[in-house]
Design an enzyme around this catalytic site. Structure first.
Site, PDB file in Angstrom:
ATOM      1  N   SER A  89       0.831  -1.204   0.000  1.00 46.30           N
ATOM      2  CA  SER A  89       0.000   0.000   0.000  1.00 46.30           C
ATOM      3  C   SER A  89       0.862   1.249   0.000  1.00 46.30           C
ATOM      4  O   SER A  89       2.023   1.225   0.431  1.00 46.30           O
ATOM      5  CB  SER A  89      -0.905   0.013   1.232  1.00 46.30           C
ATOM      6  OG  SER A  89      -0.173   0.405   2.389  1.00 46.30           O
ATOM      7  N   ASP A  90       0.299   2.347  -0.484  1.00 43.09           N
ATOM      8  CA  ASP A  90       0.958   3.634  -0.278  1.00 43.09           C
ATOM      9  C   ASP A  90       0.895   3.959   1.213  1.00 43.09           C
ATOM     10  O   ASP A  90       0.100   3.370   1.971  1.00 43.09           O
ATOM     11  CB  ASP A  90       0.280   4.728  -1.103  1.00 43.09           C
ATOM     12  CG  ASP A  90       1.227   5.879  -1.427  1.00 43.09           C
ATOM     13  OD1 ASP A  90       2.248   6.042  -0.726  1.00 43.09           O
ATOM     14  OD2 ASP A  90       0.954   6.624  -2.380  1.00 43.09           O
ATOM     15  N   ALA A  91       1.734   4.886   1.642  1.00 37.86           N
ATOM     16  CA  ALA A  91       1.871   5.172   3.073  1.00 37.86           C
ATOM     17  C   ALA A  91       0.562   5.694   3.661  1.00 37.86           C
ATOM     18  O   ALA A  91       0.091   6.768   3.287  1.00 37.86           O
ATOM     19  CB  ALA A  91       2.986   6.188   3.299  1.00 37.86           C
ATOM     20  N   GLY A  92      -0.022   4.913   4.552  1.00 34.45           N
ATOM     21  CA  GLY A  92      -1.257   5.324   5.212  1.00 34.45           C
ATOM     22  C   GLY A  92      -2.509   5.058   4.409  1.00 34.45           C
ATOM     23  O   GLY A  92      -3.617   5.370   4.868  1.00 34.45           O
ATOM     24  N   ALA A  93      -2.380   4.484   3.210  1.00 40.28           N
ATOM     25  CA  ALA A  93      -3.557   4.308   2.348  1.00 40.28           C
ATOM     26  C   ALA A  93      -4.591   3.379   2.965  1.00 40.28           C
ATOM     27  O   ALA A  93      -5.797   3.573   2.776  1.00 40.28           O
ATOM     28  CB  ALA A  93      -3.120   3.776   0.983  1.00 40.28           C
TER      29      ALA A  93
END
Length: 738
Positions: free
Chosen positions: A267-271
């Protein structure tokens, strides 16, 4: 494998004191080793891997497994740990050369690998110490104002796919057993603005038609997968209401089932936490982790204090995911680490022999200069003002907020500026005059809110040449920060006007731009006092030296041959709303306005003539069109030319782009010489997405073919012509969902 080889491999393994588990046995197949390792993990141990995309995974001492950091940025140099700073991606795209992007990726990976060996010996597993790259960015440059345009390869999906493939190959290497580093194409998918204007990316829903999704946003990622990328990153956005990291259609149906992807999704950071906090798609961590695991997201890149994947165990106990599913998602993760050589004796892996001498090596610094030179796009050159020479100007002025600021010329996602190897325009272009008068003109930075008009007027007084360096930099455009319009920031336009009106009437003005997204320079384009405009993008550490070489035509590759990898509008008024994801009116493929500069545009110090175009006149659907053309260098200067090949659909039964790039080549041509250039239009490039969404079809009918140094039928023309013809496709052929 011979008995002797197997004995040697086992001997090496035992010599290095690895635990006596089959997954350390180098005589077994990769799949056998992965299956053995994963079968030994507890649920808790798997959580310690899958929830720790950021900050380092948990060690597993009982199996002799050390921590691993998944987050390393390799866009054009080692971002977190420092190294050679190459030109920004959008500039590398302007080079129109897959060799250029391959070389940059290869050099970056070599430096990342060398440092990883040192970090591993030191027991360091923090951010940027690993070998798994969050690169390349292959999202489409859909809107001029998007803050992340600089990280992309421009607006064309075919071109972005070709660049993605070359980058993946350069990053991962060509060793038969090991990968150098592993690539990770991002951000999957339909992620192309906004960042923060007019709404936040963290909760944005991209409403995309199936045709636009299939023909614009997905193709480059398919090319990335075909090239062998080990990783895909799912994005912050929802796509038609479903968050990307919980989107089964995206991560399983398309990515794995249609394209055959066998790597891992991160995942993208915090997605993933934003599925709850910003999208409000689900309201608890157990349901969220179940949605993402079942969709096919292997690793969460979260915040150490709020990892949604920490709830994997609870989701298993509640029956919302199965333990079998968790183990299956673990396999590509460990396969990647094995292919990087983590569980093999170091002597077996030649990449582990690299040392820190490769970082900022002479070879890599020279590559930084040469690649930067290839990125520059000459937008204007009245009366062949360029190239110029040293010694012909007595007094010159170099002005503007980008004239002597290493950070403005560097852009985002770059290694930290190393002053030992960094040159600016002022440092090198001062050699053009006997006396140099300099003024930044903008107090602070490129926002240019506080404008030093008096300093500019003084600097340009009585000079023989004015060099104006304007642009944006990461203060204006970057991840998390869009532009509301394409105007030059603050008082930069006023600075340019003052430089023109307060210098002697016969003094030439050279404008050099440092930006990713286009800026409104209609005044400079139309003003005869501005004799030349050079788009430099963000050349990074080699800026000053590369500019001097190209402006004075010093050394090899010093004739500008960059081409715009995007359409440059005249003004913001020509742009649809940022949040409108229809491709109508966007990019050269669907444009409905006359731009300032078209896609593929760029001037040279010489001119070229295309002739003798030959190609297949009739083909069966699904077959390739093969062709060739003569290209003659008319001038006295040897130079590169970028050959561009486009097609259009004359009578397609479904909507198509107005024009589509299908091949390109950057070729060196000796002055007053001719070369024969071959090209190929792949059968799949003629395919269109069917109305019933069943897949891709090559229809029978008539197709237009255009070959030259630019797009066909452009108001703003380059130093070359273009040729055209027609070919016929007989029968039809269904290509599936590709």
């Amino acid at each position: 494998m011979s008995t002797v080889c197997i004995f040697l491999l086992v001997f090496l393994t035992s010599c290095y004191g690895f635990p006596d588990f089959p997954f350390y046995n180098v005589s077994l197949t990769w799949d056998e080793r992965v299956d053995d390792l994963v079968s030994r993990l507890t649920i808790s141990e798997m959580v310690g891997q899958m929830s720790k995309g950021n900050g380092g995974t948990d060690a597993i001492p009982r199996l002799g497994i050390k921590p691993y950091e998944w987050w390393t940025e390799c866009l054009r140099g080692d971002v977190q740990q420092g190294g050679t700073g190459f030109a920004e991606s959008i500039g590398l795209a302007a080079a129109f050369s897959t060799d250029v992007i391959y070389d940059v990726a290869r050099a970056t990976a070599i430096e990342v690998r060398a440092k990883n060996t040192v970090f591993s010996k030191q027991g360091k597993y923090g951010l940027g110490t690993g070998l798994s790259c969050f690169s390349p960015v292959i999202n489409i440059m859909r809107d001029s104002r998007w803050g992340r345009n600089q990280e992309t390869y421009g607006e064309d999906p075919y071109f972005s796919g070709e660049y993605a493939a070359a980058f993946v190959q350069g990053l991962q290497g060509d060793h038969p057993r090991y990968i150098l580093t592993n690539a990770g194409c991002k951000h999957f998918d339909a992620y192309a603005g906004p960042e923060n204007d007019p709404v936040s990316r963290l909760g944005f829903n991209a409403e995309v038609s199936m045709r636009d999704w299939r023909t614009t946003f997905l193709p480059a990622f398919r090319s990335c997968i075909k090239a062998g990328s080990y990783n895909i990153m799912c994005s912050y956005y929802r796509i038609n209401g479903i968050p990307s990291c919980a989107n089964k259609e995206l991560l399983t149906d398309i990515l794995r089932n249609e394209w055959g992807f066998s790597g891992y999704v991160i995942s993208d950071a915090g997605a993933i936490e934003n599925i709850i906090l910003r999208h409000h798609y689900l309201n608890n961590s157990v349901d969220t982790v179940a949605a993402c695991i079942n969709a096919g997201c292997n690793i969460e890149l979260g915040h150490p204090t709020n990892n949604i994947y920490d709830s994997i165990g609870q989701a298993v106990s509640e029956g919302k995911i199965t333990e079998t599913r968790v183990r299956e998602l673990m396999k590509p993760v460990w396969y990647t680490r094995m292919k990087l050589g983590e569980f093999d004796p170091p002597e077996m892996n030649p990449y582990k022999q690299l040392n820190l001498s490769v970082v900022q090596s002479q070879e890599h610094r020279q590559l930084a200069i040469q690649t930067a030179m290839k990125t520059f796009v000459l937008l204007k050159n009245l009366n062949n003002f360029l190239p110029t020479k040293t010694g012909i100007f007595n007094k010159i002025a170099i002005v503007g907020p980008a004239a002597n600021d290493p950070h403005v010329q560097t852009g985002g996602y770059s290694p930290a500026v190393d002053p030992r190897y960094t040159t600016t325009p002022l440092m090198n272009l001062s050699r053009l005059g006997n006396t140099v008068q300099y003024s930044n003109g903008c107090t602070g930075n490129t926002t240019c809110i506080d404008y030093d008009q008096a300093g500019i007027i003084k600097a340009v007084d009585g000079v023989d040449l004015v060099i104006v360096c304007l642009g944006l930099g990461t203060v204006i455009e970057r991840e998390g920060h869009d532009r509301p319009n394409i105007d030059l920031p603050g008082k930069q336009l006023k600075l340019l006007q003052d430089a023109i009106s307060n210098s002697p009437a016969n003094t030439p003005v050279l404008l050099i731009l440092f930006n990713a997204g286009p800026v409104d320079i209609t005044l400079a384009d139309s003003n005869s006092r501005v004799v030349a405009i050079l788009e430099a993008f963000y050349p990074s550490q080699a800026t000053g030296e590369a500019l001097f070489n190209v402006l004075t035509m010093t050394g090899p590759n010093s004739v500008p041959a960059g081409r715009l990898p995007y359409t440059w509008p005249m003004s913001t008024d020509q742009l649809p709303p940022m949040v409108n994801y229809s491709m109508e009116g966007r990019t050269y493929r669907y444009i409905n306005y006359d731009p300032l500069y078209p896609y593929g545009y760029g001037l040279s110090y010489t001119s070229f003539t295309y002739s003798n175009l030959q190609f297949s006149q009739s083909i069966l659907a699904g077959n390739d069109v093969e062709g060739s053309v003569d290209v003659y260098n008319n001038g006295q200067i040897s130079a590169d030319e970028v050959i561009q090949v486009y097609i259009n659909w004359q009578n397609s039964p479904v909507p198509t782009p107005k024009l589509q790039l299908v091949d390109f080549k950057r070729q060196y041509i000796i002055a007053q010489n001719k070369i024969r250039v071959t090209f190929r239009v792949k059968g799949e490039s003629m395919a269109v997405w069917m109305e019933d969404n069943s897949g891709w079809m090559v229809y029978s009918g008539l197709y237009g073919l255009f070959v030259g140094g630019q797009q066909p039928n452009q108001n703003k023309t380059t130093n070359s012509n273009e040729l055209s013809g027609m070919f016929t496709v007989t029968n039809t052929r269904f290509l599936g969902r590709l």
